[in-house]
Write a protein that holds these residues in place. Sequence first.
Motif, PDB file in Angstrom:
ATOM      1  N   MET A 388       0.973  -1.175  -0.647  1.00  0.00           N
ATOM      2  CA  MET A 388      -0.011  -0.236   0.175  1.00  0.00           C
ATOM      3  C   MET A 388       0.401   1.061   0.053  1.00  0.00           C
ATOM      4  N   PRO A 389       1.871   1.315   0.978  1.00  0.00           N
ATOM      5  CA  PRO A 389       2.937   2.683   0.371  1.00  0.00           C
ATOM      6  C   PRO A 389       3.615   3.034  -0.285  1.00  0.00           C
ATOM      7  N   PRO A 390       2.967   2.441  -2.174  1.00  0.00           N
ATOM      8  CA  PRO A 390       4.026   2.868  -3.028  1.00  0.00           C
ATOM      9  C   PRO A 390       3.350   3.010  -3.839  1.00  0.00           C
ATOM     10  N   LEU A 391       1.377   3.038  -3.086  1.00  0.00           N
ATOM     11  CA  LEU A 391       0.380   3.153  -3.693  1.00  0.00           C
ATOM     12  C   LEU A 391       0.011   5.016  -3.322  1.00  0.00           C
ATOM     13  N   GLN A 392       0.295   4.877  -2.014  1.00  0.00           N
ATOM     14  CA  GLN A 392       0.055   5.866  -1.471  1.00  0.00           C
ATOM     15  C   GLN A 392       0.988   6.813  -2.263  1.00  0.00           C
ATOM     16  N   GLY A 393       2.526   6.521  -1.917  1.00  0.00           N
ATOM     17  CA  GLY A 393       3.671   7.186  -3.040  1.00  0.00           C
ATOM     18  C   GLY A 393       3.308   8.034  -3.693  1.00  0.00           C
ATOM     19  N   MET A 394       2.309   6.818  -5.416  1.00  0.00           N
ATOM     20  CA  MET A 394       2.274   7.274  -6.340  1.00  0.00           C
ATOM     21  C   MET A 394       1.285   8.534  -6.103  1.00  0.00           C
ATOM     22  N   VAL A 395       0.167   8.562  -5.120  1.00  0.00           N
ATOM     23  CA  VAL A 395      -1.203   9.660  -5.150  1.00  0.00           C
ATOM     24  C   VAL A 395      -0.263  10.604  -4.694  1.00  0.00           C
ATOM     25  N   ILE A 396       0.645  10.557  -3.584  1.00  0.00           N
ATOM     26  CA  ILE A 396       1.348  11.696  -3.336  1.00  0.00           C
ATOM     27  C   ILE A 396       2.351  13.167  -4.572  1.00  0.00           C
ATOM     28  N   ASP A 397       2.869  11.702  -5.204  1.00  0.00           N
ATOM     29  CA  ASP A 397       3.525  12.025  -6.590  1.00  0.00           C
ATOM     30  C   ASP A 397       2.186  13.309  -7.157  1.00  0.00           C
ATOM     31  N   GLN A 398       1.143  13.108  -6.924  1.00  0.00           N
ATOM     32  CA  GLN A 398       0.568  13.995  -7.984  1.00  0.00           C
ATOM     33  C   GLN A 398       0.713  15.376  -8.050  1.00  0.00           C
ATOM     34  N   GLU A 399       1.046  15.699  -6.539  1.00  0.00           N
ATOM     35  CA  GLU A 399       0.930  17.205  -5.678  1.00  0.00           C
ATOM     36  C   GLU A 399      -0.445  17.538  -5.873  1.00  0.00           C
ATOM     37  N   VAL A 400      -0.992  17.942  -6.122  1.00  0.00           N
ATOM     38  CA  VAL A 400      -2.450  18.119  -6.686  1.00  0.00           C
ATOM     39  C   VAL A 400      -3.393  17.566  -7.197  1.00  0.00           C
ATOM     40  N   ILE A 401      -4.523  17.030  -6.393  1.00  0.00           N
ATOM     41  CA  ILE A 401      -5.798  16.394  -7.060  1.00  0.00           C
ATOM     42  C   ILE A 401      -7.222  16.926  -7.173  1.00  0.00           C
ATOM     43  N   LEU A 402      -7.480  17.667  -8.085  1.00  0.00           N
ATOM     44  CA  LEU A 402      -8.837  18.291  -8.334  1.00  0.00           C
ATOM     45  C   LEU A 402      -8.642  19.397  -7.671  1.00  0.00           C
ATOM     46  N   GLY A 403      -7.232  20.301  -7.224  1.00  0.00           N
ATOM     47  CA  GLY A 403      -7.689  21.880  -6.318  1.00  0.00           C
ATOM     48  C   GLY A 403      -6.513  21.238  -5.456  1.00  0.00           C
ATOM     49  N   HIS A 404      -7.356  19.667  -4.425  1.00  0.00           N
ATOM     50  CA  HIS A 404      -6.698  19.435  -2.501  1.00  0.00           C
ATOM     51  C   HIS A 404      -5.246  18.773  -2.995  1.00  0.00           C
ATOM     52  N   PRO A 405      -4.683  19.335  -2.067  1.00  0.00           N
ATOM     53  CA  PRO A 405      -3.136  18.701  -1.949  1.00  0.00           C
ATOM     54  C   PRO A 405      -3.420  17.164  -2.413  1.00  0.00           C
ATOM     55  N   ALA A 406      -2.509  16.389  -2.413  1.00  0.00           N
ATOM     56  CA  ALA A 406      -2.750  15.535  -2.759  1.00  0.00           C
ATOM     57  C   ALA A 406      -1.773  14.502  -2.002  1.00  0.00           C
TER      58      ALA A 406
END
Length: 434
Positions: A388-406
């Motif tokens: 799971m942490p690599p999956l969450q890391g991939m989300v964090i790498d997006q920086e911003v998602i729909l105007g919300h901090p990734a």
Amino acid sequence: MSAPLVPRKYLVTFIIITSLFALWGFANDITNPMVAAFQTVMELSAAKASLIQFAFYGGYATMAIPAALFIRRYSYKSGVLLGLALYAIGAFLFIPAAQFQQFSFFCVSLYILTFGLAFLETTANPFILSLGDKENSTRRLNMAQAFNPVGSLTGMAVASFIVLPQLWSDRRDEAGKILFFALSDSEKASIRLHDLAVIRDPYVALGLIVLCVFVVIALTKMPKTKGEEMKADGQTHSIGLTLKNLWGNSIYREGVFTQMCYVAAQIMVWTFIIQYADNLGINKARAQMFNICAMSLNLIGRFVGTYFMKYVNTRLMLTVFGCCATFFTLGAIVINGMWGLYSLVAISLFMSIMFPSIYGIALENVDARDTSLGAAFLVMAIVGGALMPPLQGMVIDQEVILGHPAVNVSFFIPLLCFIVIIIYGLRTYRSMQS
């Protein structure tokens, strides 16, 4: 009169085996902040840096079944000694890893170190369950597991006060921006050499401590468990029959999946507190203080929860704590700023009883002859911390998602895990009532 939590004849063994919980807690929580440290000093993405967790928890998945088969053939004490030996070897491999400055070498070192942890967890948890009356076995495991956060806090303290403040790569300007990335290649190389040596040293010291514990346990006589006594009398199950029994036990089967979800949630919450704080302009050393606060709450929750298990059903308590963890995870997702970070820290109070409670509930009605292999699958469930942490890391790498901090959005993943825990708590509580 209720049976004592730990009978006097088992007290010395209980104390020695409980010390192992602190040892692997130290390894877990000195490693979590290293994800952020490696991300900077090795110039990695959040997803690639989180491969540290993939290697760390992947070792559990690889070695849990071999550990159980080893214990079935020999004894719990033999399993503990082999686990400590592998633990020390993995820790000492940090010496060549720092010398060669290869991220993959560090991952391999941690992978081998967790071979040892897999042996220790496969051994120590069911061993503690067996040291006394079955009626209070889950509470006894919660008591032993309460010393896991003690080791975790020690690991965090070493990371916060010794490792992270000495990392030259984390120096920042007045605006909180990391200076390392703007340096020349030669300057980066010098800093990298220094920082990897700083990361190496606590693992080498840990290896020496583990060797000392190895000697103490090697010289101590351990009692035989019920399963070991039955094996000595020839009352054993084949591996095929054991697997059939375990699969046919729905509480155990669902407990393995729930444990995987819990470990995934725990590792995500503790690993990415630093990234969450970093998004608010807080440096790694200060951010690690929030991790220490989280672990302190976890320690408090473990002792308080163990006490109240005298009066409140474990399954019901697991459900309530799951609901509270879900609530604060939602806070970490939707609240921007420091209150979101405070909410993220508060989750740890309610994660406190989850691992030992799920473990104890799952094994409660498992035959003593099937316990070692049953324990192995529950330890293998720790693979959730690798996936799971690599999956969450991939989300964090997006920086911003729909105007919300990734980084905020990424906590939807542990949120789903806590919902699974609530469902398991409710299902097992209702099954007990029927």
